[in-house]
Design a protein around this motif. Structure first.
Motif, PDB file in Angstrom:
ATOM      1  N   UNK A   1       0.823  -1.215   0.000  1.00  0.00           N
ATOM      2  CA  UNK A   1       0.000   0.000   0.000  1.00  0.00           C
ATOM      3  C   UNK A   1       0.856   1.264   0.000  1.00  0.00           C
ATOM      4  N   UNK A   2       2.063   1.174  -0.500  1.00  0.00           N
ATOM      5  CA  UNK A   2       2.918   2.341  -0.606  1.00  0.00           C
ATOM      6  C   UNK A   2       3.352   2.510  -2.054  1.00  0.00           C
ATOM      7  N   UNK A   3       3.461   3.762  -2.458  1.00  0.00           N
ATOM      8  CA  UNK A   3       3.858   4.042  -3.832  1.00  0.00           C
ATOM      9  C   UNK A   3       5.028   5.014  -3.872  1.00  0.00           C
ATOM     10  N   UNK A   4       4.792   6.248  -3.422  1.00  0.00           N
ATOM     11  CA  UNK A   4       5.871   7.232  -3.411  1.00  0.00           C
ATOM     12  C   UNK A   4       6.906   6.816  -2.359  1.00  0.00           C
TER      13      UNK A   4
ATOM     14  N   UNK B   1      -2.168   8.464  -8.335  1.00  0.00           N
ATOM     15  CA  UNK B   1      -1.202   7.709  -7.527  1.00  0.00           C
ATOM     16  C   UNK B   1      -1.721   6.307  -7.231  1.00  0.00           C
ATOM     17  N   UNK B   2      -0.810   5.363  -7.156  1.00  0.00           N
ATOM     18  CA  UNK B   2      -1.197   4.015  -6.732  1.00  0.00           C
ATOM     19  C   UNK B   2      -1.559   4.013  -5.246  1.00  0.00           C
ATOM     20  N   UNK B   3      -2.709   3.446  -4.920  1.00  0.00           N
ATOM     21  CA  UNK B   3      -3.048   3.163  -3.525  1.00  0.00           C
ATOM     22  C   UNK B   3      -2.550   1.766  -3.166  1.00  0.00           C
ATOM     23  N   UNK B   4      -2.631   0.858  -4.125  1.00  0.00           N
ATOM     24  CA  UNK B   4      -2.035  -0.473  -4.001  1.00  0.00           C
ATOM     25  C   UNK B   4      -1.334  -0.789  -5.313  1.00  0.00           C
ATOM     26  N   UNK B   5      -0.076  -1.151  -5.217  1.00  0.00           N
ATOM     27  CA  UNK B   5       0.727  -1.353  -6.426  1.00  0.00           C
ATOM     28  C   UNK B   5       0.350  -2.653  -7.137  1.00  0.00           C
ATOM     29  N   UNK B   6       0.438  -2.674  -8.467  1.00  0.00           N
ATOM     30  CA  UNK B   6       0.337  -3.953  -9.173  1.00  0.00           C
ATOM     31  C   UNK B   6       1.596  -4.763  -8.906  1.00  0.00           C
TER      32      UNK B   6
ATOM     33  N   UNK C   1      -3.518  -3.335  -9.956  1.00  0.00           N
ATOM     34  CA  UNK C   1      -3.350  -2.039  -9.317  1.00  0.00           C
ATOM     35  C   UNK C   1      -4.674  -1.495  -8.807  1.00  0.00           C
ATOM     36  N   UNK C   2      -4.564  -0.565  -7.873  1.00  0.00           N
ATOM     37  CA  UNK C   2      -5.719   0.224  -7.450  1.00  0.00           C
ATOM     38  C   UNK C   2      -5.214   1.625  -7.161  1.00  0.00           C
ATOM     39  N   UNK C   3      -5.801   2.614  -7.838  1.00  0.00           N
ATOM     40  CA  UNK C   3      -5.344   3.996  -7.698  1.00  0.00           C
ATOM     41  C   UNK C   3      -6.145   4.740  -6.636  1.00  0.00           C
ATOM     42  N   UNK C   4      -5.569   5.830  -6.165  1.00  0.00           N
ATOM     43  CA  UNK C   4      -6.238   6.599  -5.119  1.00  0.00           C
ATOM     44  C   UNK C   4      -7.557   7.188  -5.591  1.00  0.00           C
TER      45      UNK C   4
END
Length: 953
Positions: A92-95, A319-324, A245-248
């Protein structure tokens, strides 16, 4: 002989196994009543093999059944549900994502949690972390996970300050099993608070339910059995996982970036329609931020200049909320008994993991001061008129500008992260005599990893495309002018010509040679019939780390990176000798059913910092067959790792607030003067719209080891039939903590105390006093800090009873945090306690957190499980006028699972976690780890549906 006197130990293991182990495999107690032999096992925290699972050091065990019923296939999600673990690196981290999954016991940091696989340490996870990546561990093959909280350095060496997480693999599996599973999230978007904030900004957001998203598919196959008449055994496995993926932008509560206070939708001044700081050039070619010396402008539709008021970009949705993520693992565990003295074994594990961390589009980020010609063809006549009127310049003159332009024409940035890990253990074990055994191993672990950061603005090309600072676009082949001064004038072709790619490659290596002998002496103490048991061992370990950055990374030429990423090369080795002794003092007496003293010592010689001893003393006191008291003292040591020692010092970003920024700074004028803010600047230092500020970070080859003292005191009991529990107090004090002071704390404490040790590290941009525009920064390199003090109580309880023709089994695992105290610079900064406190220096650690499970087994083809996960309130927030000024209220999540046996070969599991679709508590931008939430700790994405089919033959 010991084996004729162990019935009480076996009974305790049966009685208390569930209390602290939550389900132990049957081989722990292998003898039937009256048999001559009972199989002994090695329990985490000691290399002495025991018949009793309850040791002096508390061990919490999660069984394979618990893992299956959780519905999670990411091992990080399984472990982060335990009350003793805080979220570290997660999906659950992207940046700033490393692409790995790490564990953080007690919140002391992943670097202080030692991860083991079958009792042997795992290698470093990759180019961005020195902690083990638990992605390499296949959930389908885990037999149990043993979590030992408290120091374990005497048994396992460095890094076991907070404790040890030992993944015991099912290497004695028999048969063929295939698991196929799927999962997805669902959420009803109805957060009126944040929807109202977005309505005020005219931002878009989802409403209601948009069905299932964030779907994942999992497959695993395991094959195991004996060969050569039972002399050998082998288990092989292969797994595949694909996470979408799931984006914000898929959740209303993350569809805008909240400001630091959480009271409004913030955003970035690096906007779609660009913003400009403009002035006459200073002597060094910069913008003059003196009083009334500059303007903050944006563009009008006719490409003129106008004051920029509220022109910010909502960078959150993309932004990704959960990365693929896509992951393959396979491996083999095998052993062969040639004779009783020689039983060779091998363990091999391989993982390939690919993930992408996507964040909002790149931009110019006010990174460089551009000196532009008044006569530049990029400047409109209306702009020239505004420049002439405001600054009195004309043809042949120049002006300076910082530009904030978001690259929406070029699309989002992303970091493509790949990890390939390989781990092999070769060893042999066997008997030396009737009383002594040996175990010798050679272990090699390696992780090769890479980062390819794409579609980020390449700084030198921006300068050329603007024909600024002496550069000329007309004289450069292929250069397309950057029409940033024209309203909506940038084309996708021009944007694409301005981006670049940075490449980072690295390899970690771990080499371990070691062995130990374990057994019993043929004598006892006069007061006991039990023989003295002991372990003697030696180990050599070498840790190598190499990370190679290309010039783009090394020079920080991508504007969206926030600084440079340097190459890193380092290595160290350690030679160690250790021993453990178990001394049975007395047994069979009133009040002393059994009383044993355990002692341990390890001597470690590090190539970087010299020798350090660790030691342990512990008691096991069985008052009766149903009541046990245990206590231990551990001295633990953690030497600095390669990253902490050898990382080149470079620039980066830190999230938080500048207490001297804004029209009404938090600190007084005198206090802000300590941080470098002049009287004329006070009240006019700009806040960062994105709550990110510049920092200077890096390693330190002169770091000393950390020293920790851990005390535990516990009670284990079965007061009535069917009820058993364990209650353990723990206390950890650590000195010479390795780390960097939080940059915001440096600024605040500099202002409050005026101490030059801190104030020298606050370096503001000349003229503006900024810490985010220009060369302003806070220096926060690694040092040996002061002291950490952690203290708490763990509770584990089980109660089983018959109801409605079935068995209802209940289990409670809870942790009460009493103290989480930081004293970073004794005598300079004030100590602070993070328990129940939420601010920029404290993780959202509640005082009480528990997991309560009820499992109903009908004895037929189905059974059901209901789980209650509880997080206590975090109520002592120290700020004013914020979204969380009263803290975070208590959070409860309910999970429901059903397991169905279709036939002898097929089992189906279905379930939903977070039945009530609870959102994560929202926090401001400076407290959020991703998407306005403390992502990966609280449930992040709403309901989680999962199903799994198991075929076993």
């Amino acid at each position: 002989m010991l084996n004729s006197k162990i019935a009480k130990s076996v009974r305790l293991a049966l009685a208390f196994g569930a209390a602290s182990t939550a389900g132990i495999s049957a081989n722990a107690i292998a003898a039937e009543e009256g048999a001559d032999d009972v199989e002994r096992i090695e329990v985490t925290g000691s290399r002495i093999k025991r018949t009793d699972l309850e040791t002096a050091t508390p061990v919490q065990v999660t069984s394979a059944e618990d893992i299956a019923m959780s519905g999670f296939t990411r091992v990080e999600d399984i472990m982060n549900n335990l009350p003793q673990i805080e979220a570290s690196q997660t999906a659950f981290q992207s940046n700033g994502a490393t692409g790995t999954a790490t564990l953080d016991l007690r919140g002391m940091g992943a670097q202080r949690t030692l991860v083991l696989i079958n009792g042997r340490r795992a290698q470093a996870g990759g180019i961005y972390t020195q902690s083990a990546d638990i992605n390499q561990i296949p959930a389908a093959l885990i037999k149990r996970v043993e979590v030992m909280t408290g120091g374990g350095s005497t048994t396992y060496g460095a890094d076991a300050v907070a404790g040890v997480v030992n993944f015991v693999m099912n290497d004695d599996f028999e048969g063929f099993q295939v698991d196929i599973g799927g999962s997805a999230y669902q959420h009803d978007n109805d957060n009126e608070y944040i929807q109202g904030l977005m309505d005020e900004r005219d931002f878009e957001y989802p409403s209601g339910s948009d069905g299932f998203d964030g779907a994942a598919f999992d497959f695993s196959a395991t094959l195991g059995g004996t060969f050569d008449g039972g002399k050998g055994h082998a288990v092989g496995y292969v797994t595949y996982t694909k996470q979408n993926e799931l984006r914000q932008g898929a959740r209303d509560y993350s569809s805008c970036a909240l400001n630091a206070a959480g009271t409004a939708c913030g955003g970035s001044g690096n906007a779609v329609i660009p913003n400009f700081y403009v002035s006459l050039p200073t002597e060094t070619g910069g913008v003059d931020f003196g009083e009334d010396m500059y303007e903050y402008w944006t563009l009008t539709p006719d490409s003129g200049f106008t004051d920029s008021v509220g022109n910010v970009y909502n960078y959150a949705p993309i932004n990704h909320f959960m990365r693929p993520d896509e992951r393959h693992t396979f491996g083999l565990f095998a052993n062969y008994e040639i004779n009783e003295h020689f039983n060779p074994y091998v363990e091999t594990m391989f993982m390939r993991d690919r993930t992408t961390a996507q964040i909002a589009e790149s931009g110019t980020f006010f990174d460089t001061s551009y000196v532009m010609d008044f006569d530049s063809p990029l400047i409109s006549d209306a702009q020239r008129e505004a420049l002439a009127e405001r600054f009195g310049i004309g043809s042949g003159d120049q002006f300076a500008t910082y530009i904030g332009k978001r690259n929406v024409e070029g699309g989002p940035r992303s970091d493509k992260l790949e990890h390939n890990s390989f781990r092999m253990v070769l060893g042999t074990r066997g008997e030396l005599s009737d009383l002594w055994t040996y175990d010798v191993t050679a272990q090699y672990g390696s992780t090769s990893s890479s980062s390819a950061y794409i579609n980020d603005f390449f700084g030198p090309r921006i300068t050329t495309a603007l024909s600024a600072n002496g550069e000329s676009c007309a004289d450069s082949d292929g250069c397309i002018p950057y029409e940033v001064f024209t309203y909506e004038g940038v084309t996708s072709e021009a944007a694409g010509a301005l981006t670049g790619t940075a490449i980072l490659n690295g390899v970690t290596e771990q080499i371990i040679l070691g062995g130990f002998v374990s057994g019993e002496f043929d004598y006892t103490l006069p007061s006991s019939d039990y023989p003295i048991a002991a372990v003697f061992g030696a180990e050599y370990r070498e840790e190598n780390f190499e990370r190679t950055a290309d010039e783009v990374y090394a020079q920080g030429l991508l504007l969206g990176q926030g600084g440079t990423t340097k190459s890193l090369e380092g290595s160290y080795d350690v030679t160690e000798f250790y021993t453990e002794v178990s001394l049975p003092i007395v047994e069979g007496k009133t009040g002393f059913e059994n009383f044993t003293l355990d002692l341990a010592y390890r001597w470690s010689d590090y190539s970087t910092s010299g020798s350090e001893p660790t030691y342990k003393a512990a008691i096991n006191w069985d008052v009766t067959s149903d009541w046990k008291i245990r206590a231990s003292y551990n001295r633990a040591v953690r030497a600095a790792n390669n990253g902490e020692l050898f990382a080149q010092q470079s620039s980066g970003l830190w999230p938080g607030v500048d207490p001297c920024a804004g029209a009404n700074p938090e600190l007084t004028a005198a206090q802000c003067a300590n941080t470098g803010v002049s009287a004329s600047q006070y009240g006019s230092v700009g806040k960062s719209p994105a709550d990110q500020y510049n920092g200077f970070f890096g390693g330190n080859p002169d770091l000393k080891p950390e020293i920790a003292d851990t005390i535990t005191l516990g009670l284990v009991a079965e007061p009535i039939e069917g009820l058993n529990f364990s209650l353990d107090y723990w206390d950890i004090e650590l000195e010479d903590a390795i780390g960097n002071i939080d940059p915001e704390i440096i600024v605040r404490q500099c202002g409050i105390t005026g101490d030059p040790v801190l104030c020298d590290d606050v370096q503001r941009t000349a003229g503006s006093g900024s810490l985010w525009i220009g060369d302003g920064q806070v220096v926060a390199t690694d040092i040996n800090l002061g002291q950490l003090h952690w203290e708490g109580i763990d509770l584990s309880a089980n109660y089983d009873f018959e109801v409605a023709g079935g068995t209802l089994s209940t289990n409670l695992i809870g942790s009460y945090f009493m103290t989480k105290e930081f004293d970073n610079l004794p005598g300079i900064t004030e100590s602070y306690d993070c328990v129940g406190t939420l601010n920029n220096g404290c993780f959202a650690q509640p005082e009480w957190r528990h997991v309560f499970t009820m499992n109903y087994d009908t004895g037929s083809f189905w059974r059901a499980t209901l789980k209650w996960r509880y997080y206590g309130e975090v109520s002592d927030y120290t700020g004013d006028d914020t979204l969380v000024q009263d803290g975070i209220s208590s959070q409860s999540y309910l999970d429901l699972k059903g397991s169905f046996t279709i036939n002898d070969y097929t089992n189906v599991l279905v379930g939903v976690n977070n039945i009530m679709d609870k959102e994560p508590p929202l926090v401001g931008g400076s407290l959020s780890t991703n998407g306005n939430a403390i992502a990966g700790f609280y449930d992040t994405l709403g309901r989680y549906f999962h199903a799994n089919v198991t075929f076993k033959f």
